[in-house]
Design a protein around this motif. Structure first.
Motif, PDB file in Angstrom:
ATOM      1  N   ILE A 249      43.888  43.780  42.814  1.00 54.46           N
ATOM      2  CA  ILE A 249      42.916  43.134  43.693  1.00 54.46           C
ATOM      3  C   ILE A 249      41.544  43.750  43.339  1.00 54.46           C
ATOM      4  O   ILE A 249      41.306  44.845  43.250  1.00 54.46           O
ATOM      5  CB  ILE A 249      43.159  43.457  45.298  1.00 54.46           C
ATOM      6  CG1 ILE A 249      44.591  42.818  45.435  1.00 54.46           C
ATOM      7  CG2 ILE A 249      42.180  43.045  46.177  1.00 54.46           C
ATOM      8  CD1 ILE A 249      44.686  41.377  45.478  1.00 54.46           C
ATOM      9  N   ASP A 250      40.792  42.694  42.976  1.00 49.22           N
ATOM     10  CA  ASP A 250      39.254  42.889  43.028  1.00 49.22           C
ATOM     11  C   ASP A 250      38.326  42.623  44.282  1.00 49.22           C
ATOM     12  O   ASP A 250      38.652  42.038  44.959  1.00 49.22           O
ATOM     13  CB  ASP A 250      38.585  42.017  41.980  1.00 49.22           C
ATOM     14  CG  ASP A 250      38.082  42.765  40.481  1.00 49.22           C
ATOM     15  OD1 ASP A 250      38.657  44.003  40.708  1.00 49.22           O
ATOM     16  OD2 ASP A 250      37.526  42.179  39.870  1.00 49.22           O
ATOM     17  N   PRO A 251      37.114  43.396  44.238  1.00 49.97           N
ATOM     18  CA  PRO A 251      36.366  43.298  45.233  1.00 49.97           C
ATOM     19  C   PRO A 251      36.066  41.786  45.821  1.00 49.97           C
ATOM     20  O   PRO A 251      35.597  41.281  46.850  1.00 49.97           O
ATOM     21  CB  PRO A 251      34.786  43.986  44.992  1.00 49.97           C
ATOM     22  CG  PRO A 251      35.455  44.834  44.048  1.00 49.97           C
ATOM     23  CD  PRO A 251      36.460  44.227  43.357  1.00 49.97           C
ATOM     24  N   GLY A 252      35.999  41.062  44.919  1.00 56.10           N
ATOM     25  CA  GLY A 252      35.717  39.543  45.115  1.00 56.10           C
ATOM     26  C   GLY A 252      37.125  38.549  45.458  1.00 56.10           C
ATOM     27  O   GLY A 252      36.848  37.472  45.965  1.00 56.10           O
ATOM     28  N   ASP A 253      38.086  39.294  45.359  1.00 58.56           N
ATOM     29  CA  ASP A 253      39.251  38.297  45.916  1.00 58.56           C
ATOM     30  C   ASP A 253      39.530  37.946  47.141  1.00 58.56           C
ATOM     31  O   ASP A 253      39.196  39.123  48.054  1.00 58.56           O
ATOM     32  CB  ASP A 253      40.547  39.309  45.545  1.00 58.56           C
ATOM     33  CG  ASP A 253      40.551  39.051  43.669  1.00 58.56           C
ATOM     34  OD1 ASP A 253      40.431  38.337  43.268  1.00 58.56           O
ATOM     35  OD2 ASP A 253      41.240  40.007  43.182  1.00 58.56           O
ATOM     36  N   LEU A 254      39.668  36.677  47.673  1.00 62.84           N
ATOM     37  CA  LEU A 254      39.864  36.625  49.143  1.00 62.84           C
ATOM     38  C   LEU A 254      41.295  36.844  49.389  1.00 62.84           C
ATOM     39  O   LEU A 254      42.319  36.678  48.624  1.00 62.84           O
ATOM     40  CB  LEU A 254      39.616  35.168  49.190  1.00 62.84           C
ATOM     41  CG  LEU A 254      37.988  34.642  48.829  1.00 62.84           C
ATOM     42  CD1 LEU A 254      38.028  33.209  48.977  1.00 62.84           C
ATOM     43  CD2 LEU A 254      37.050  35.385  49.723  1.00 62.84           C
ATOM     44  N   ALA A 255      41.512  37.284  50.627  1.00 61.31           N
ATOM     45  CA  ALA A 255      42.630  37.765  51.326  1.00 61.31           C
ATOM     46  C   ALA A 255      43.718  36.500  51.319  1.00 61.31           C
ATOM     47  O   ALA A 255      44.814  36.552  50.871  1.00 61.31           O
ATOM     48  CB  ALA A 255      42.729  38.101  52.668  1.00 61.31           C
TER      49      ALA A 255
ATOM     50  N   GLN B 295      51.291  44.056  43.491  1.00 62.92           N
ATOM     51  CA  GLN B 295      50.014  43.848  43.862  1.00 62.92           C
ATOM     52  C   GLN B 295      49.217  45.329  44.036  1.00 62.92           C
ATOM     53  O   GLN B 295      49.599  46.107  44.842  1.00 62.92           O
ATOM     54  CB  GLN B 295      49.804  43.037  45.373  1.00 62.92           C
ATOM     55  CG  GLN B 295      48.331  42.687  45.730  1.00 62.92           C
ATOM     56  CD  GLN B 295      48.197  42.106  47.050  1.00 62.92           C
ATOM     57  OE1 GLN B 295      48.855  42.426  48.115  1.00 62.92           O
ATOM     58  NE2 GLN B 295      47.531  41.079  46.928  1.00 62.92           N
TER      59      GLN B 295
ATOM     60  N   VAL C 297      46.123  47.797  44.682  1.00 60.60           N
ATOM     61  CA  VAL C 297      44.920  47.531  45.571  1.00 60.60           C
ATOM     62  C   VAL C 297      44.042  48.829  45.356  1.00 60.60           C
ATOM     63  O   VAL C 297      44.161  49.939  45.907  1.00 60.60           O
ATOM     64  CB  VAL C 297      45.177  47.431  46.951  1.00 60.60           C
ATOM     65  CG1 VAL C 297      43.918  47.190  47.794  1.00 60.60           C
ATOM     66  CG2 VAL C 297      46.321  46.373  47.350  1.00 60.60           C
TER      67      VAL C 297
ATOM     68  N   GLU D 120      41.044  49.684  46.086  1.00 62.21           N
ATOM     69  CA  GLU D 120      40.260  50.051  47.282  1.00 62.21           C
ATOM     70  C   GLU D 120      40.967  50.994  47.993  1.00 62.21           C
ATOM     71  O   GLU D 120      40.305  51.853  48.310  1.00 62.21           O
ATOM     72  CB  GLU D 120      40.004  48.716  47.903  1.00 62.21           C
ATOM     73  CG  GLU D 120      38.953  49.033  49.176  1.00 62.21           C
ATOM     74  CD  GLU D 120      37.454  49.111  48.604  1.00 62.21           C
ATOM     75  OE1 GLU D 120      37.130  48.633  47.459  1.00 62.21           O
ATOM     76  OE2 GLU D 120      36.874  49.663  49.471  1.00 62.21           O
ATOM     77  N   ILE D 121      42.074  50.972  48.225  1.00 61.37           N
ATOM     78  CA  ILE D 121      42.992  51.792  49.184  1.00 61.37           C
ATOM     79  C   ILE D 121      43.888  52.737  48.339  1.00 61.37           C
ATOM     80  O   ILE D 121      44.750  53.285  49.047  1.00 61.37           O
ATOM     81  CB  ILE D 121      43.103  51.201  50.341  1.00 61.37           C
ATOM     82  CG1 ILE D 121      44.438  50.210  50.197  1.00 61.37           C
ATOM     83  CG2 ILE D 121      42.284  50.977  51.356  1.00 61.37           C
ATOM     84  CD1 ILE D 121      45.155  49.650  51.441  1.00 61.37           C
TER      85      ILE D 121
ATOM     86  N   ILE E  82      46.847  51.829  46.953  1.00 58.37           N
ATOM     87  CA  ILE E  82      48.300  51.618  47.112  1.00 58.37           C
ATOM     88  C   ILE E  82      48.738  50.300  45.985  1.00 58.37           C
ATOM     89  O   ILE E  82      47.925  49.710  45.446  1.00 58.37           O
ATOM     90  CB  ILE E  82      48.512  51.047  48.485  1.00 58.37           C
ATOM     91  CG1 ILE E  82      47.853  49.812  48.928  1.00 58.37           C
ATOM     92  CG2 ILE E  82      48.361  52.108  49.353  1.00 58.37           C
ATOM     93  CD1 ILE E  82      48.305  49.168  50.010  1.00 58.37           C
TER      94      ILE E  82
ATOM     95  N   MET F  71      51.583  47.353  46.275  1.00 61.71           N
ATOM     96  CA  MET F  71      52.602  46.797  46.981  1.00 61.71           C
ATOM     97  C   MET F  71      53.609  46.024  46.226  1.00 61.71           C
ATOM     98  O   MET F  71      53.278  45.258  45.203  1.00 61.71           O
ATOM     99  CB  MET F  71      51.963  45.794  48.051  1.00 61.71           C
ATOM    100  CG  MET F  71      51.060  46.735  48.990  1.00 61.71           C
ATOM    101  SD  MET F  71      49.837  45.822  49.946  1.00 61.71           S
ATOM    102  CE  MET F  71      50.708  45.205  51.042  1.00 61.71           C
TER     103      MET F  71
ATOM    104  N   ASP G 177      52.206  54.847  47.808  1.00 61.59           N
ATOM    105  CA  ASP G 177      51.020  55.632  47.865  1.00 61.59           C
ATOM    106  C   ASP G 177      50.921  56.476  46.540  1.00 61.59           C
ATOM    107  O   ASP G 177      51.724  56.378  45.797  1.00 61.59           O
ATOM    108  CB  ASP G 177      50.456  55.817  49.223  1.00 61.59           C
ATOM    109  CG  ASP G 177      51.815  57.010  49.568  1.00 61.59           C
ATOM    110  OD1 ASP G 177      52.230  57.965  48.475  1.00 61.59           O
ATOM    111  OD2 ASP G 177      52.006  57.522  50.716  1.00 61.59           O
TER     112      ASP G 177
END
Lengths: 174, 184
Positions: free
Chosen positions: B110-116, B136, B138, B140-141, B143, B145, B157
């Motif tokens: 996941i990149d900052p530009g990706d929409l949920a 997946q 992530v 940013e946090i 983790i 998934m 984690d």
């Protein structure tokens, strides 16, 4: 910025902001579909909580979850003492809701959603419901490691609200 | 709300190569893929190399990054890393794109530009087309998934390791994924 500084910001008409770990996040204006889902789900929860006086439901109210977090879940449920102890004339609410509901908008960034969910859970929120209208899915987070995925044939329910249940089909045909 | 362009997979396949944008087709909807951040690419590169080497050594298949898969009539997705086990890998034409079958494992960072919304729909599309696991990641946090089905999500984690019964003996610590090249 800090939560205290955020609390002093003037009310801004055109935009809504949230503060996540000290970072300002702009919240986009909601669509009709988004608001329809929030209203229907909120009304349904409110009816239940009137029948079963376990707490209350708040729509679009800001919570001070910690020093540098100010989040506004689309819906928040406060149970028991959380509900009875809170000053209803003050904002932000200085505690974590028991359930936070976020209806995902099309423009929401994946990162922002995940950070919010993590922030809620870390602040003591017992369940976060992530509602994804485009995909007609609800994800229930009951802690950093527990995710339950509900699809259109399933019903949304929780041990926190005994006897309450709502088929996803009803949520998404709002 | 963003405007949407819809088309068939066949029409998508005829689009001219566009140097500055990458596109994916999700249920017939054309989706612009944001340019990647360095951190994204470092994670993809490191993970691809690690998986490539593992699969090379045991002859189990291939890990490739940046390849497009035709998952259905109206789906053309490009996972950050796609893993094809030996049987599938031996059956595909290596000089052709899109690859006409689903990968066995798809990895999305996941990149900052990706929409949920798209991130979720992509996972479901992969699983619906026969992908066995979607990872997946992530940053940013911090983790990872693992989706092994629409109803089966495992969250890892930084204290844990990423592994799967699909790749016996392969393992990487989640911390290692996120600390890749943190310092120059």
């Amino acid at each position: 910025m800090s939560g205290a500084a955020f609390d002093q910001l003037p009310y801004e008409e055109g935009r809504r902001w949230e503060l996540v770990q000290g970072e300002m996040i702009a919240v986009s204006s909601a669509t009709l579909e988004h608001q329809g889902i929030v209203l229907d789900l909120g009304a349904n929860l409110r009816q239940y909580l009137r029948r079963e006086p376990r707490g209350g439901v708040a729509l679009d109210v800001e919570f001070a979850l910690s020093d540098d977090n100010r989040l506004r879940p689309d819906l928040a449920i406060l149970l028991g003492e959380h509900w009875t102890s809170v000053d209803r004339k003050k904002v932000p609410i200085p505690l974590a809701p028991d359930i936070a509901v976020e209806v995902q908008s099309l423009s929401a960034r994946a990162n922002d959603i995940m950070r919010k969910i993590r922030t809620y859970l870390a602040a003591g929120v017992q369940e976060v419901w992530q509602v994804a209208p485009e995909f007609q899915t609800v994800l229930i987070y009951r802690g950093a490691k527990s995710i339950t995925v509900l699809e259109i044939g399933d019903s949304l329910s929780t041990l926190l609200l005994p006897g309450w249940e709502l088929p996803l089909r009803e949520i998404f045909t709002a | 709300m963003a405007t949407t362009t819809t088309m068939t997979g066949a029409a998508f396949d005829q689009l001219p190569f566009d140097k500055f944008h990458r596109w994916e087709l999700l249920h017939g909807e054309l989706i612009a893929v944001p340019a990647k951040t360095p951190r994204h690419q470092i994670i993809v590169g490191m993970l691809s190399a690690d998986l490539y080497e593992y699969l090379r050594q045991n002859g189990g298949g291939i890990a490739v990054w940046g390849c497009e898969y035709a998952l259905g009539e109206d789906d053309r997705l490009t996972p950050d890393v796609g893993i094809l086990f030996r049987e599938k890998w031996e059956s595909v034409d290596r000089n052709k794109t899109p690859i006409p079958l689903p990968p066995d494992i798809a990895v999305e960072v996941i990149d900052p530009g990706d929409l949920a919304e798209y991130s979720l729909r992509k996972i479901w599309t992969y699983l619906g087309s026969g992908v066995k696991e979607v990872w997946q990641i992530v940053p940013e946090i911090e983790i990872v998934m693992i989706y092994r089905g629409v109803k089966s999500v495992t969250v890892l984690d930084v204290a844990e390791s990423l592994s799967t019964p699909l790749l016996p003996g392969w393992e990487i610590s989640v911390r290692q994924i996120f600390s890749a090249r943190r310092q120059p």
